[in-house]
Write a protein that holds these residues in place. Structure first.
Motif, short mmCIF file in Angstrom:
data_model
loop_
_atom_site.label_atom_id
_atom_site.label_comp_id
_atom_site.label_asym_id
_atom_site.label_seq_id
_atom_site.Cartn_x
_atom_site.Cartn_y
_atom_site.Cartn_z
N SER A 78 0.83 -1.21 0.00
CA SER A 78 0.00 0.00 0.00
C SER A 78 0.86 1.26 0.00
N GLU B 137 2.25 1.65 -3.46
CA GLU B 137 1.21 2.18 -4.35
C GLU B 137 0.97 3.67 -4.12
N LYS B 138 1.02 4.08 -2.81
CA LYS B 138 0.82 5.49 -2.50
C LYS B 138 1.95 6.34 -3.09
N ARG B 139 3.23 5.84 -2.94
CA ARG B 139 4.36 6.59 -3.51
C ARG B 139 4.24 6.69 -5.03
N VAL B 140 3.83 5.59 -5.65
CA VAL B 140 3.67 5.62 -7.11
C VAL B 140 2.60 6.63 -7.51
N ARG B 141 1.48 6.63 -6.75
CA ARG B 141 0.42 7.60 -7.07
C ARG B 141 0.92 9.04 -6.89
N ASP B 142 1.72 9.27 -5.78
CA ASP B 142 2.27 10.62 -5.56
C ASP B 142 3.20 11.02 -6.69
N LYS B 143 4.06 10.07 -7.11
CA LYS B 143 4.98 10.39 -8.21
C LYS B 143 4.22 10.67 -9.50
N GLU B 144 3.18 9.88 -9.75
CA GLU B 144 2.40 10.11 -10.96
C GLU B 144 1.76 11.50 -10.95
N SER B 145 1.21 11.89 -9.77
CA SER B 145 0.60 13.22 -9.68
C SER B 145 1.65 14.32 -9.85
N THR B 146 2.87 14.10 -9.22
CA THR B 146 3.94 15.10 -9.37
C THR B 146 4.39 15.23 -10.82
N SER C 68 2.69 14.49 -13.50
CA SER C 68 1.65 15.12 -14.31
C SER C 68 1.66 16.65 -14.14
#
Length: 518
Positions: free
Chosen positions: A83, A86-95, A97
């Motif tokens: 989890s 997954e959270k770090r990946v989501r943060d990186k994806e948002s950064t 973008s």
């Protein structure tokens, strides 16, 4: 008689039958008791087995529960990691973008600014061409008016500007030097004089020869031994040349290594005092003396470090400090020189608001490259810096050791302090002895440097080569040229010669008007 025999036989038969009946009854009782015991043992065994079975089942259930809880913990931990990932990946994806959207905006702005820049360049090129055309027309008009070409006018202008600039530069340099002398030299001299006054100067003269005094000349024969075997054994064990000549009640010990010379002197003293002088005894005494000298070297190093208030020094560096006692440089004892430099550095650093303890440390260790146990071709300043780095000294101390002879670049304020204090300790009167021929040759070289300049009439090296006075011809050298000549001579001395301390160059120009009344 027959009746008696029959009665006896009948009695025996009846007794045998009675015994059989009794034996049968006893056997039946034993069998029944055995059966009862077997039944009770079987019952106890069944009860014990059931208890063990129940206990094992309980242990198995507890172990299963433990394994299950551990497995659940591992699964929970893994789920948390997943989890978090997954959270770090989501943060990186948002950064990413957000950055992509920003980059798109910046690219649009850059494209717009590039277009504007290109338009401005085109306008500037047009203006530049117009300016060039106007400049060329003006140059042609000026050439017609003045009657000179542009190159000739430029050459005349450059020559006049050179002369004016040179004169202005000399005046500016002279004014700046005088101002610097008035403001800087006063404080610098005060600090240096106070430092020198607060340090007690110790003078020590070390030779490469030691004299061992004897009570009588009879001992010389015992030292030499039969066919010279004792003196050969002593020379082989110590590495010192022993000279036995006609000098009354004295033997000369010759060696460039002061440590070996001291070992030989102490060994001879012990042998002469003991009276037993033979090759085996000589080797034994020399080994003991060498060990004693090593212990004394370490003790001297410790006392020096404690006296100067230096802490945390590596034991090998302490040993090198102790070895300085038996090393001399230009006739100046290296340990006394290093202690003097350390005190000077500490006082000068304290006056300037720097770390006095670190300055003392650098001053004490600055010449430790002169006392290696193995000979090397590396300059002593660089070797000392390498040893300091090897034994964990700070970078400021290492740089001060390596730069005190300008063999590496100085990168902190301790380095020039160590260099100056080393020059003060080595250049003071009486600190060092030099060979007379090399001393006279250095004075002649100083005078020859001055005589190589045009317009110099005479040159004199005075104050043991600390000052060079140059007398110039007044007709050929002006006052401005005299200042420039003084600077040029000092620079040539600095680049072409080696000398302790500093050399002051004084250029003297005078005009004499002489008339005779008759």
């Amino acid at each position: 008689m027959i009746e008696i025999i029959i009665g006896v036989i009948a009695g025996l038969v009846i007794g045998y039958l009675i015994a059989k009946v009794l034996e049968k009854n006893n056997a039946s009782k034993i069998i029944s008791n055995a059966k009862e015991q077997a039944a009770s043992i079987k019952k106890e065994a069944e009860l014990t087995g059931e208890a063990i079975k129940n206990e094992k089942i309980l242990q198995a259930k507890e172990r299963f529960i433990e394994l299950k809880s551990e497995h659940e913990k591992v699964i929970l931990k893994r789920d948390r990691k997943i989890s978090d990932a997954e959270k770090r990946v989501r943060d990186k994806e948002s950064t990413l973008s957000k950055e992509i959207s920003k980059n798109k905006k910046l690219n649009a702005k850059l494209e717009k600014s590039i277009e504007e820049h290109n338009e401005r360049l085109e306008i500037l090129e047009i203006k530049e061409n117009e300016v060039k055309n106007m400049h060329s027309r003006q140059v042609k008009e000026l050439e017609l008016i003045s009657g000179l070409s542009a190159d000739e006018a430029k050459e005349q202008l450059v020559n006049s500007l050179k002369d004016n600039a040179k004169a202005d530069a000399m005046v500016f340099i002279q004014n700046e030097m005088e101002e610097a002398k008035l403001t800087a030299q006063k404080e610098a001299r005060k600090i240096i004089v106070n430092t020198i006054q607060r340090v007690g100067t110790e003078e020590a003269v070390e030779n490469c020869v030691s004299v061992f005094n004897l009570e009588s000349d009879d001992i010389k024969g015992r030292i030499i031994g039969r066919e010279g075997r004792n003196i050969r054994a002593l020379e082989a064990a110590t590495g010192v040349e022993i000279i036995v000549d006609d000098t009354p009640e004295a033997i000369i010990l010759s060696c460039f290594d002061s440590v070996r010379r001291e070992i030989a002197r102490l060994s001879l003293h012990k042998l002469v005092t003991d009276g037993r002088i033979h090759p085996a005894r000589i080797e034994e005494v020399v080994k003991k003396t060498a060990k004693q000298i090593d212990e004394e070297i370490i003790e001297v190093g410790k006392r020096t470090v404690i006296e100067l208030g230096i802490h945390g020094l590596h034991p090998e560096l302490i040993r090198m400090v102790g070895r300085m006692k038996y090393r001399s440089s230009y006739g100046q004892n290296l340990l006394h020189h290093s202690r003097e430099v350390a005190r000077l550095c500490g006082i000068m650093a304290a006056e300037l608001g720097l770390n006095a303890k670190m300055a003392k440390r650098a001053g004490l260790l600055h010449d430790m490259g002169k006392v290696p146990e193995m000979e090397t071709e590396v300059p002593h300043a660089i070797l000392g810096m390498q040893l300091a780095e090897k034994y964990g000294e700070k970078p400021e101390v290492c740089n001060a050791i390596g730069a005190h002879h300008d063999e590496i670049e100085m990168n902190n304020l301790l380095s020039p302090i160590v260099q100056v204090c080393d020059a003060i300790s080595g250049a003071r009167p009486g600190a060092r002895r030099q060979v007379l021929d090399s001393y006279i040759q250095r004075l002649k070289d100083l005078e020859n440097v001055a005589l190589s300049f045009q317009g110099v009439n005479k040159a004199y090296a005075i104050q043991a080569g600390r000052e060079l006075r140059v007398i110039v011809e007044s007709e050929k050298v002006s006052d401005e040229m005299a200042s420039q000549m003084s600077f040029d001579i000092s620079q040539k001395i600095q680049t072409d010669m080696t000398y302790p301390g500093q050399v002051k160059v004084t250029v003297i120009r005078e005009t004499r008007a002489i008339n005779v009344a008759r």
